[in-house]
Design an enzyme around this catalytic site. Structure first.
Site, PDB file in Angstrom:
ATOM      1  N   ASP A 145       0.834  -1.190   0.000  1.00 51.54           N
ATOM      2  CA  ASP A 145       0.000   0.000   0.000  1.00 51.54           C
ATOM      3  C   ASP A 145       0.878   1.252   0.000  1.00 51.54           C
ATOM      4  O   ASP A 145       1.855   1.338   0.754  1.00 51.54           O
ATOM      5  CB  ASP A 145      -0.897  -0.019   1.250  1.00 51.54           C
ATOM      6  CG  ASP A 145      -1.787   1.187   1.365  1.00 51.54           C
ATOM      7  OD1 ASP A 145      -2.634   1.380   0.481  1.00 51.54           O
ATOM      8  OD2 ASP A 145      -1.631   1.939   2.343  1.00 51.54           O
TER       9      ASP A 145
ATOM     10  N   GLU B 120       1.880  -0.389  -5.066  1.00 46.29           N
ATOM     11  CA  GLU B 120       0.910   0.634  -5.422  1.00 46.29           C
ATOM     12  C   GLU B 120       1.730   1.920  -5.555  1.00 46.29           C
ATOM     13  O   GLU B 120       2.145   2.500  -4.548  1.00 46.29           O
ATOM     14  CB  GLU B 120      -0.162   0.787  -4.338  1.00 46.29           C
ATOM     15  CG  GLU B 120      -1.209   1.810  -4.710  1.00 46.29           C
ATOM     16  CD  GLU B 120      -2.162   2.145  -3.570  1.00 46.29           C
ATOM     17  OE1 GLU B 120      -3.305   2.518  -3.854  1.00 46.29           O
ATOM     18  OE2 GLU B 120      -1.750   2.039  -2.393  1.00 46.29           O
TER      19      GLU B 120
END
Length: 708
Positions: free
Chosen positions: A353, A389
């Site tokens: 993330d 990401e």
């Protein structure tokens, strides 16, 4: 600094000097070694808790290379513990030590109890006029979860990580709780848990879709924010980590981490890899007004990136704080956590993330930053799947295509272009061709391969596939959001009615558009990621931000599928096609250049008239139709030899009317057999031998195999 409480030491003769490694609590069969990093502390107390919650404090006697450590010969598995760390409480200098606050061991592999929100959890006195500059003397232990000493004797039998090649990888993103919470074939007491996900009917279904890897939204121990609990909501996605070695107890039917291992072992036996979505960019402690639960009280100045005024935090994550991956001990902590999940829990890979945070140095994002270098040289981590990401909230935060070799990256540009192209937006064809063939403009450098692009149409964040073709606006009333701004930024289209409708024509068009988007995803070069439930046309009622919806809005409805299984069968057709035709998953970028030795081009773009696409065609803003010829005889690898694959022709028509295509008619392309179409009305024998034309249906993808 205000006066700290006088430590209560119990049986100091019990403690021995121990070792500074490994970090955490390590049981050796006779006793337990405790080791905690803190560069700025003045003393560290180990706090042991009995069954009644009574606390015994023992000062760790040694300090070696910024590690506080000690060994207790009569402490074993099951012992609950925490830390109290002494040092200056000087927020203006970046230090927030407060020994009144019990702290969770960052290396705890099991955690007992849930956090109970209370003012005592804060290092400052909540409501004090001096804010976070005040000092709170109340004890937080009654409200804190406790770390647990463990003994590791799990029998993995013959299980190992699968090491599925990237070129054969197809990711299925799902949520442990939401996937089985309503599953009729999962026992009620196992629904929403790792044990539920490991049930044979669940894994058989996942395997039947043709996917190779299950990516789980965060399963590390995380917190439910107080503001959500106050509204009878809770954190569903889990991007609020407190324990980076421990599992969220909500997903454990048994209460023990071996349940996760059983799930991994069951998935591996089905040929399914396990990828964890992990959050190493921030912690659950928030900014200067957040609670003191672990890192903030252990060594705030080391663990977090602080602003020029060190009272405040750099907030490149949008969550209040940012982990300091420029500190080598923090890099070590993150890598130790990753190695634990890969080595001890047999996880096959990680999706990071806000991964741009992990490459940030004081000067900005650097693909040769400390953490990224550490992963690249690590003999274990360099062999597992690493997915970034590639953005954060910091300066220049979008970094797609800039991660080092060995990393794959979520390709938002693929998502945005595919949605816009099939919606009918003008001027999207040229970029569609680039994204469909692996986004070479982003990834064809330093020996990277097309699989570096993780292609997706939908993900947990945003509309589901069904909602993408059913709503023009977001409908997030359940979140307490104002939905009157008329925007969603999700590239959606309702095709004539907002939400569910009885209009048969609209529903048929929506289903075809879902097939078009799925075909785009699974036929394109790159690593496809499918959102769980999309193959069943799962809806969230138009909610495009379900982070706090742990309920039937997000849980997969196994009894409802408006397509009556047709969409799932279509996904199976697509994944079977990927297996049947290796040319679809070749590990080389296609450049369309003529290979004189082979006498072919690996790729040729064709306009509907049958001639090669030229600049004028690509720049035509109204163009929505193109053909792609993939030559099976083209060179497969760096070895100069003919390919032995079938030749495929993919005809793409995003126009709302049918478009006539002139088919290739050279001596090597004599007959074209339809092998897949997103128009379910087409039969297989739609191109008789010798036919020169094919009428591509409105809004469709048609795939042909050359039968010469």
């Amino acid at each position: 600094m205000p006066n700290a409480p006088t430590p209560k030491y119990a049986s100091p003769s019990r403690v021995r000097e121990g070792r500074p490694f490994p970090r955490g609590a390590t049981y050796d069969g006779k006793g337990t070694n405790f080791a905690l990093f803190s560069a700025n502390a003045t003393a560290v107390e180990l706090c042991l808790f009995d069954e009644a919650g009574n606390e015994t404090r023992i000062e760790l006697p040694e300090y070696t290379n910024e590690i506080w450590h000690g060994y207790l010969p009569d402490v074993g598995p099951g012992q609950r513990y925490g830390y109290r760390v002494h040092g200056p409480y000087a927020p203006a200098e970046g230090h927030r030590f407060n020994p009144n606050k019990l702290l969770l061991d960052p290396y705890a592999v099991e955690i007992e109890g849930d956090l109970i929100w209370a003012d005592e959890l804060y290092g400052y006195t909540v409501g004090h006029p001096d804010g976070d500059l005040s000092f709170d003397e109340r004890d937080s232990a009654p409200f804190m979860p406790k770390a647990v000493v463990v003994q590791d004797d799990y029998d993995w039998e013959d299980d190992e990580r699968l090491l599925t090649p990237w070129s054969q990888t197809l990711v299925y993103e799902t949520h442990v709780r939401g996937y089985t919470k309503r599953h009729p074939q999962v026992p009620q007491d196992l629904q929403g848990t790792f044990a539920g996900l490991a049930q044979a009917p669940v894994l058989d279904y996942i395997k039947s879709l043709g996917v190779s890897a299950v990516e789980l939204l965060p399963v590390h121990a995380y917190l439910d924010d107080q503001h959500l609990l106050d509204r009878d909501l809770r954190n569903y996605w889990g991007y609020n980590t407190l324990g980076f070695f421990a599992l969220k107890s909500r997903y454990l039917a048994s209460g023990h981490r071996d349940e996760f291992r059983d799930m991994v072992k069951a998935m591996h036996r089905k040929g399914l890899e396990v990828i964890l979505d992990v959050v190493y960019n921030h912690t659950a402690e928030g900014n200067e007004m957040g609670p003191t639960l672990s890192f903030k009280g252990i060594d705030n100045a080391s663990y977090y990136r602080l602003a020029d005024d060190p009272r405040y935090y750099i907030n490149d994550t949008g969550t209040g704080n940012t982990l300091n991956l420029s500190n080598f001990r923090v890099v070590q902590f993150v890598n130790d956590s990753l190695r634990y999940w890969a080595r001890e829990m047999h996880v096959d890979g990680f999706r990071f993330d806000l991964a741009t945070i992990l490459g940030r140095e004081p000067s900005g994002f650097d693909q040769r930053g400390g953490f990224l270098d550490a992963c690249g040289q690590d003999p274990l981590l360099s062999q597992v799947k690493l997915i970034a990401e590639p953005w954060d909230c910091g300066p220049g935060g979008y970094q797609v295509g800039h991660f080092p070799p060995g990393w794959a990256e979520w390709n938002d540009k693929f998502r945005d272009n595919a949605r816009a192209f099939w919606r009918g937006d003008e001027g999207k064809l040229a970029e569609f061709a680039t994204r469909f063939t692996g986004s070479a403009d982003l990834f064809d450098r330093r020996g990277r391969r097309p699989w570096s692009s993780v292609n997706f149409i939908t993900a947990h964040d945003g509309f589901t596939l069904r909602d993408l073709v059913s709503y023009n606006e977001k409908h997030n009333e359940a979140n307490g959001e104002n939905n009157q701004d008329g925007s969603n930024n999700d590239g959606s289209c309702n095709y004539g009615a907002e939400g569910p409708t009885d209009d048969a024509q609209i529903n048929a068009l929506r289903e075809r558009q879902m097939r078009n988007l799925l075909a785009t995803l699974l036929l394109a070069k790159g690593t496809p990621m499918l959102l769980a439930g999309d193959e069943r046309a799962q809806t969230q009622g138009g909610n495009n931000n379900t982070y706090c919806q742990d309920n039937e809005i997000t849980w997969i409805d196994w009894d409802a599928d408006p397509t009556e299984g047709r969409l799932a069968d279509f996904v199976r057709q697509l994944t079977a096609l990927r297996r049947r035709y290796p040319i679809l998953t070749r590990g080389r970028f296609l450049n369309g250049q003529y290979n004189e030795q082979a006498g072919v081009r690996d790729l040729t773009w064709l306009n509907p008239g049958g001639s090669e696409m030229e600049d004028a065609h690509w720049s035509d803003g109204g163009a929505r139709s193109v053909g792609l010829l993939l030559e099976g005889k083209a060179q497969v690898s760096g070895v100069r030899e003919y390919g032995q694959d079938a030749t495929l022709l993919i005809l793409i028509n995003a126009y709302h009317e049918g478009v006539n295509f002139r088919l290739p008619d050279s001596e090597t392309h004599l007959k074209w057999e339809l092998v897949l179409s997103t128009d379910d009305a087409l039969g297989t024998d739609v191109v008789p031998e010798g036919a020169q034309d094919f009428l591509a249906p409105p809004r469709s993808i048609s795939v042909f195999e050359c039968k010469s």
